[in-house]
Scaffold this active site. Structure first.
Site, PDB file in Angstrom:
ATOM      1  N   LYS B  87       0.838  -1.199   0.000  1.00  0.00           N
ATOM      2  CA  LYS B  87       0.000   0.000   0.000  1.00  0.00           C
ATOM      3  C   LYS B  87       0.875   1.252   0.000  1.00  0.00           C
ATOM      4  O   LYS B  87       0.579   2.224  -0.692  1.00  0.00           O
ATOM      5  CB  LYS B  87      -0.930   0.005   1.221  1.00  0.00           C
ATOM      6  CG  LYS B  87      -2.037  -0.998   1.146  1.00  0.00           C
ATOM      7  CD  LYS B  87      -3.004  -0.880   2.306  1.00  0.00           C
ATOM      8  CE  LYS B  87      -2.466  -1.432   3.586  1.00  0.00           C
ATOM      9  NZ  LYS B  87      -2.380  -2.892   3.662  1.00  0.00           N
ATOM     10  N   CYS B 171     -12.002   0.731  16.563  1.00  0.00           N
ATOM     11  CA  CYS B 171     -10.808  -0.087  16.329  1.00  0.00           C
ATOM     12  C   CYS B 171      -9.843  -0.162  17.490  1.00  0.00           C
ATOM     13  O   CYS B 171      -9.094  -1.127  17.579  1.00  0.00           O
ATOM     14  CB  CYS B 171     -10.094   0.335  15.048  1.00  0.00           C
ATOM     15  SG  CYS B 171      -9.434   1.990  15.044  1.00  0.00           S
ATOM     16  N   MET B 172      -9.789   0.809  18.386  1.00  0.00           N
ATOM     17  CA  MET B 172      -8.799   0.673  19.448  1.00  0.00           C
ATOM     18  C   MET B 172      -9.232   1.239  20.806  1.00  0.00           C
ATOM     19  O   MET B 172      -8.403   1.428  21.688  1.00  0.00           O
ATOM     20  CB  MET B 172      -7.448   1.248  19.025  1.00  0.00           C
ATOM     21  CG  MET B 172      -7.452   2.618  18.380  1.00  0.00           C
ATOM     22  SD  MET B 172      -7.194   3.917  19.540  1.00  0.00           S
ATOM     23  CE  MET B 172      -8.668   4.815  19.607  1.00  0.00           C
ATOM     24  N   MET B 346      -6.955  -5.380  16.138  1.00  0.00           N
ATOM     25  CA  MET B 346      -8.416  -5.501  16.231  1.00  0.00           C
ATOM     26  C   MET B 346      -8.869  -6.817  16.863  1.00  0.00           C
ATOM     27  O   MET B 346      -9.954  -6.897  17.410  1.00  0.00           O
ATOM     28  CB  MET B 346      -9.048  -5.403  14.843  1.00  0.00           C
ATOM     29  CG  MET B 346      -8.618  -4.236  14.027  1.00  0.00           C
ATOM     30  SD  MET B 346      -8.928  -2.693  14.844  1.00  0.00           S
ATOM     31  CE  MET B 346      -7.881  -1.641  13.879  1.00  0.00           C
ATOM     32  N   GLY B 383      -4.496   0.882  13.588  1.00  0.00           N
ATOM     33  CA  GLY B 383      -4.718   0.692  12.167  1.00  0.00           C
ATOM     34  C   GLY B 383      -4.766   1.967  11.350  1.00  0.00           C
ATOM     35  O   GLY B 383      -4.760   1.912  10.123  1.00  0.00           O
ATOM     36  N   GLN B 384      -4.835   3.117  12.015  1.00  0.00           N
ATOM     37  CA  GLN B 384      -4.959   4.385  11.295  1.00  0.00           C
ATOM     38  C   GLN B 384      -3.742   5.273  11.581  1.00  0.00           C
ATOM     39  O   GLN B 384      -3.130   5.161  12.634  1.00  0.00           O
ATOM     40  CB  GLN B 384      -6.237   5.108  11.707  1.00  0.00           C
ATOM     41  CG  GLN B 384      -7.501   4.311  11.397  1.00  0.00           C
ATOM     42  CD  GLN B 384      -8.754   5.113  11.678  1.00  0.00           C
ATOM     43  OE1 GLN B 384      -9.165   5.943  10.879  1.00  0.00           O
ATOM     44  NE2 GLN B 384      -9.370   4.876  12.816  1.00  0.00           N
TER      45      GLN B 384
END
Lengths: 97, 803
Positions: B87, B171-172, B346, B383-384
Site C-alpha cells: 500500500k 478499532c482501538m 483488532m 490501524g490508522q
C-alpha cells in the site's frame, strides 16, 4: 513504464549466489551487489499490472524470504477509472486453487 | 542519459542504500541527502508519513509539475528505514482517482447539485443554530492532529457540545481502556525497537504480515541474518502471518480470555511467576458492581483463587487451546532469560470484553516479569495513521479533552478552558454520545429518543464501517428531519448517502501532523494543490466556526470577545484564516499545534515545538528539553529512558491512578460472547482487512494495481464446510446473520484459511456490505463493538453453485 526499487531478503538457508543468478535471469529484473543477505534490485515492466504480477512472482521465488519495495516511480501509470472493467470474475481465486 | 535509465539508476540507488543499511541503527539527520542527490532537476522531494496504517512509515514524495510522480522509502526514518509495503509504495496514486470530489454538493431530491462554499457553510450553520445540542461530529484516526484539535475545540470549547467521537472507537477504544485502567495513562509504554530485541513474539489475533507489513518485515529481516525469533500465532484463522510462524495455536472466538487466565494460573500454581516484580510494581484489582476503569481493590490471594478454576482442561474447553500448548506457552513466560513481545490489534480490541482481555495480557506480562526491557512487553498496534496522535492524544472522544484530560473532571475542564481562554463553564461536564450511541440516536426519530439531528462526518466512511448498518446508518436516510454532512475526497457509500457533501484536500495536498502506534508524532508540509475547490478539513471547521461567530453565537468568542480561532500577524492584525484565500498566509497547523502542545505537559505527554518535528522523522513523547535539545522517550516508566522516572526507582508507573507508582493486575473472568452459533446460524463470522486494501477501500480501490490484485470481497470457508454445502471455489453463496445477508463468492484455502465452522469476510468492498451483518454489541467500558464474532449461516445463492 513503472519502476520499482527493491530490497530482497534472502533466506539464510539459501545460496545467495544461486538466488541472485536465478532472479537476474528474470526479465526486467536487475540485481545489485548484496549487502549480507539483502539484495538490492530493480524491477521494470510495461504497465502497473505486469509490475504487480512480477513482484508477486519474485516474492514466491525459492530462497526469497521477503521482498521490500523502497522506490516506486509511477508518473505514467494511469489512475483507476471510476469503475474498472473488473466484473466479479474469479480468476484470482482460480489461480490459487 | 535516457529518462528510463535515469529512473532505473535512481531506483537502484534507493535499493542499494536501503539494503546496505545496518538494521535499524539510526544515524538521524534532518535530510535524506541520498534522495536529494538523485533528484534530478525536475522532481522536488520532501518527507511525509504514509497516508495509510498506524505504523507511520516515512516516505519521500517526489513532485513534478504540481503532481506526485514517485515515492521512495525514507531510509533515515527510524520506523521503516527505507522500506515500504504494497500500500505504501502506491500511496501517491491515492490522490489521483478520477472521481475526486471537487465541489460542495447539496442534496436536491434524488440528486446532488453544486453549491458554493459560502452556501455550504451557511447550511451547516443553519443546522447547528436550529438545534445546537442535536449536532454531532464524527471523525477518525485519519484526522491530522491539527484537524482533530480544531474539531475538538470547536465542539467542546465553542459549542459546549461533547458529541464528538471518532471511528477509532471502533478499532482501538479497548486498548485505551486497557492501558488507562492498568497504568493510569493511555498508549504503549514501549515502541517498535522491541521488534529488534525480542526473542519471541506472541500474536494475539493479529496478522501483521498483511496489516503492518513493514513491522513484520523488520522481524523477517532479523531472520535473514540468521537470528532466531520465535513467532507464535494465536488466532481463529490461519493468515499470511501464520506461514511464517513457528507455531499456530488455533483459538475459539473469545477464547483469549480463558487462555490468558490459564497461563497466569499455571504460572501462579507452579510458583514460576515473578514475585519480585509483582511485589514491587503491582497491585491487584477486580471489577466492581458497575463496569468501569477503576474497579475495586483485590488481593493476590483473591487473584490466586480466581485463577484456580482456569485449569488446562477448562481452558481447553473454553479457548480450544490444548493443554500441551498451554503448558508450552506457560513455560515460555516462566523463562525470564527470553524476551517476549505480545502484539495485538483488532483481534483483541473488537471484542465485547475488549477492556478485560487487554487488562489480562498486560497482567500476564507483569505477573511473569516480562515487562520493562527492550523486546519484553505488551504492545497494541493501531490501524490508522493518527489513531494515537489525534484520537488518543488530542482526545477527540466524547469523554475526553486534549492531553489525556477528561470532560467529567472539573479541574481538567478548568485547565482546558484556561488554555482555550474561554469563560469558565464553557465546557459541558457530561460526556457526549460515543459512536454507537451517536449513530443510534441519529437513526431514531426525535420522538423516540433520537436527539441527534445532524452529524458532520470528516475523514471516514461510516455507511460501510459502522456495525449493523441496517439499524445504525440506514434509518436516518429515510427520516427527513435528519441531516448528514460529509467531508471526504471520494464518493464513498457515506458520501452518496449525504445531504451535504464537502470536498476535502488529502495527505500532501495540505499540511499535516499525525501520531503513530509508538507515540511518534510526525509532520509534513503541503506539496501539491488539491483538485478543484477541495479544501482542508481544518479550514472547513474554522470556516463554520466563523459563520457562527458572524451570526452572533457566543461560543465562538473567547473570554476576550475574539474569534475562537483568532490568529494575528506580527503587528497584531487578525489574519482571516476563515477565508480560504488567506488560509495559507500563515501555517495554521503550527498555530493549532503550539496551542495544543500546552495540554501535553499536563499529563506528562510532552510534545516538542512544531519546528522540531519539521526537522525530525518523528519524535516519541514525552519529548523533553535537555541540554538545549529535545529528547524523545523510547520506553516510558523506565529509569534511564524516561526522564520522569525518579533516580533509583528502576521502574516507576508515575501515572498510576492510585498515585502509588504501581500498575494494576486485574482479575477478569471468561465471559461467553453475546451471540454464538446455533442450529439456525451455525457458523462463526469474523470480519477484517486484507493486505492490498486499507479499511473501507475508498482510496485503495481506486489504485488500479491494488484493485486488480484484490478486486472484490469474498467469504473464506473451510473445505469440509464447502463440501457439505455442495459449493466449490468461486461459487456464490448467501451469508446471513440475524441482521442481514449478502452474496459472496467462496474462497477455500486461499491466503487465509478458517477452521471448520468459521467464516471470514473482509470489509474493503463497498459492493459487499458485510457490516449489514455484524453485531453492534460492545464492550461495556470501551464501547467498542465486536466485529470479530457473531453467528451466521451460509446458503447457496440462487444460481450460485457450480455442482
Amino acid at each position: 513504464m513503472p519502476i520499482l526499487g527493491l530490497v530482497i531478503g534472502i533466506s539464510p538457508d539459501a545460496s545467495l549466489d544461486e538466488v541472485t543468478a536465478r532472479l537476474a535471469r528474470t526479465g526486467g529484473v536487475r540485481c545489485g551487489e548484496a549487502a549480507g543477505s539483502r539484495l538490492p534490485a530493480t524491477l521494470v515492466r510495461d504497465d502497473a499490472a505486469a509490475l504487480d504480477d512480477a513482484l508477486r512472482a519474485l516474492a514466491d521465488e525459492r530462497g526469497v524470504l521477503v521482498v521490500d519495495v523502497v522506490f516506486h516511480e509511477f508518473s505514467d501509470v494511469h489512475v483507476a477509472p471510476r469503475e474498472l472493467a473488473m466484473p466479479r470474475d474469479r480468476s484470482r481465486r482460480d489461480a490459487t486453487s | 542519459m535516457r529518462r528510463r535509465e535515469f529512473l532505473e539508476q535512481t531506483a537502484m540507488a534507493a535499493a542499494v542504500a536501503a539494503a546496505a543499511r545496518p538494521a535499524f541503527a539510526v544515524d538521524g539527520g534532518p535530510l535524506d541527502e541520498s534522495v536529494r542527490e538523485r533528484v534530478g532537476d525536475d522532481v522536488r522531494w520532501d518527507k511525509a508519513p504514509c497516508r495509510f496504517c498506524g505504523t507511520g512509515c516515512t516516505v519521500q514524495v517526489g513532485v513534478r509539475d504540481g503532481r506526485v510522480v514517485a515515492v521512495s522509502g525514507d531510509r533515515l526514518a527510524p520506523v521503516n528505514e527505507g522500506l515500504l509495503c504494497m500500500k505504501g509504495y502506491h500511496v501517491g496514486l491515492a490522490l489521483y482517482g478520477s472521481d475526486r470530489l471537487t465541489q460542495p454538493l447539496l442534496r436536491r431530491g434524488e440528486t446532488h447539485v453544486p453549491i458554493s462554499w459560502d452556501e455550504a457553510l451557511d447550511v451547516i450553520a443553519d443546522r447547528i443554530l436550529a438545534n445546537p445540542p442535536g449536532f454531532a461530529m464524527y471523525g477518525s484516526g485519519q484526522w491530522t492532529i491539527p484537524e482533530g484539535y480544531a474539531a475538538q475545540k470547536f465542539m467542546k470549547g465553542g459549542l459546549s457540545n461533547n458529541h464528538i467521537d471518532p471511528n477509532a472507537r471502533l478499532c482501538m477504544a479497548s486498548a485505551v481502556t486497557g492501558y488507562v485502567s492498568t497504568f493510569g495513562v493511555d498508549e504503549p509504554y514501549n515502541c517498535f525497537d522491541d521488534l529488534d530485541a525480542t526473542d519471541a513474539v506472541l500474536l494475539w489475533g493479529n496478522n501483521p504480515a498483511e496489516m503492518h507489513p513493514v513491522l513484520f518485515s523488520r522481524l523477517m529481516r532479523r531472520r535473514t541474518r540468521g537470528e532466531s525469533i520465535e513467532l507464535v500465532d494465536l488466532g481463529t484463522r490461519r493468515t499470511r502471518t501464520t506461514s511464517f510462524a513457528d507455531r499456530f495455536i488455533p483459538t475459539k472466538p473469545q477464547g483469549d480470555l480463558a487462555l490468558a487466565n490459564g497461563l497466569m494460573h499455571l504460572l501462579v500454581e507452579s510458583g514460576r511467576y515473578d514475585r519480585e516484580f509483582v511485589a514491587a510494581h503491582t497491585t491487584f484489582r477486580k471489577p466492581g458492581a458497575t463496569p468501569d476503569l477503576h474497579g475495586v481493590p483485590a488481593t493476590f490471594e483473591e487473584f490466586r483463587r480466581h485463577l484456580a478454576s482456569y485449569t488446562p482442561t477448562r481452558v481447553a474447553e473454553l479457548s480450544g487451546v490444548e493443554a500441551r500448548d498451554l503448558h508450552a506457552l506457560a513455560d515460555l513466560f516462566a523463562d525470564r532469560s527470553k524476551r517476549i513481545l505480545s502484539l495485538w490489534c483488532m483481534g483483541m480490541n473488537q471484542h465485547t470484553r475488549g477492556t478485560a482481555v487487554n487488562r489480562l495480557v498486560h497482567g500476564l506480562h507483569m505477573l511473569s516479569g516480562h515487562f520493562g526491557r527492550p523486546g519484553d512487553g505488551p504492545q497494541s498496534l493501531t490501524g490508522q495513521p493518527s489513531a494515537c496522535g489525534t484520537v488518543r492524544e488530542v482526545g477527540t472522544l466524547s469523554h475526553a479533552l486534549p492531553g489525556g484530560l477528561l470532560v467529567a473532571n472539573a479541574e481538567h475542564r478548568h485547565e482546558a478552558e484556561t488554555i482555550w481562554n474561554v469563560p469558565a463553564g464553557r465546557i459541558a461536564p457530561r460526556p457526549g454520545h460515543h459512536t454507537v450511541e451517536m449513530w443510534d440516536r441519529f437513526s431514531r426519530p426525535a420522538s423516540e429518543g433520537g436527539d441527534i439531528h445532524t452529524i458532520w462526518v470528516q475523514v471516514t466512511n461510516p455507511a460501510q464501517t459502522l456495525p449493523n448498518t441496517g439499524r445504525l446508518f440506514e434509518p436516518s436516510r429515510r427520516d427527513p428531519d435528519k441531516f448528514l454532512i460529509v467531508s471526504d475526497v471520494y464518493p464513498t457509500a457515506t458520501v452518496r448517502a449525504a445531504d451535504l457533501i464537502l470536498p476535502s484536500a488529502m495527505w500532501v495536498e495540505k499540511n499535516g501532523m499525525v501520531g503513530n502506534s509508538e507515540r511518534r508524532t510526525q509532520q509534513w508540509f503541503k506539496m501539491v494543490n488539491p483538485p478543484g475547490s477541495a479544501r482542508d478539513d481544518a479550514w472547513q471547521t474554522i470556516a463554520v466556526a466563523r459563520k457562527l461567530f458572524e451570526r452572533g453565537h457566543a461560543g465562538m468568542r473567547d473570554a476576550d470577545g475574539k474569534f475562537l480561532f483568532h490568529v494575528a500577524d506580527e503587528r497584531g492584525a487578525e489574519i482571516p484564516i476563515w477565508d480560504y484565500d488567506h488560509y495559507h498566509d500563515v501555517n495554521v497547523d503550527r498555530m493549532l499545534f503550539e496551542e495544543y502542545r500546552r495540554f501535553s505537559v499536563l499529563e506528562r505527554k510532552d510534545l516538542a515545538p512544531y519546528d522540531e518535528y519539521v526537522r525530525a522523522r518523528g519524535l516519541r513523547w514525552p519529548v523533553v528539553e535537555q541540554d538545549g535539545s529535545w529528547r524523545e522517550t523510547r520506553y516510558r516508566f523506565v529509569e534511564g529512558e524516561d526522564t520522569y522516572v525518579e533516580a533509583g526507582k528502576g521502574l516507576q508507573f508515575y501515572r498510576s491512578a492510585d498515585h502509588d507508582d504501581r500498575a494494576r493486575i486485574w482479575i477478569e473472568d471468561y465471559v461467553a460472547p453475546p451471540e454464538v452459533p446455533d442450529d439456525e446460524y451455525p457458523f462463526w463470522l469474523c470480519t477484517g482487512r486484507v493486505l492490498e486494501h486499507w479499511h473501507s477501500g475508498s482510496m485503495t480501490m481506486r489504485i488500479a494495481p491494488l484493485r486488480r490484485a484484490m478486486p472484490e470481497a469474498y467469504v473464506e470457508m473451510h473445505r469440509d464446510d464447502a463440501d457439505a454445502l455442495g459449493v466449490a471455489e468461486g461459487d456464490v453463496v448467501s451469508v446471513a446473520t440475524r441482521r442481514g445477508s449478502i452474496d459472496l463468492p467462496v474462497w477455500i484455502d486461499g491466503r487465509g484459511a478458517v477452521v471448520r465452522g468459521s467464516l471470514f469476510v473482509p470489509f474493503f468492498d463497498e459492493r459487499a456490505e458485510i457490516n449489514r451483518l455484524t453485531l453492534e454489541a460492545y464492550c461495556p467500558i470501551s464501547k467498542q463493538p465486536d466485529y470479530k464474532k457473531c453467528a451466521a449461516r451460509v446458503r447457496v445463492a440462487a444460481g450460485g453453485a457450480s455442482r
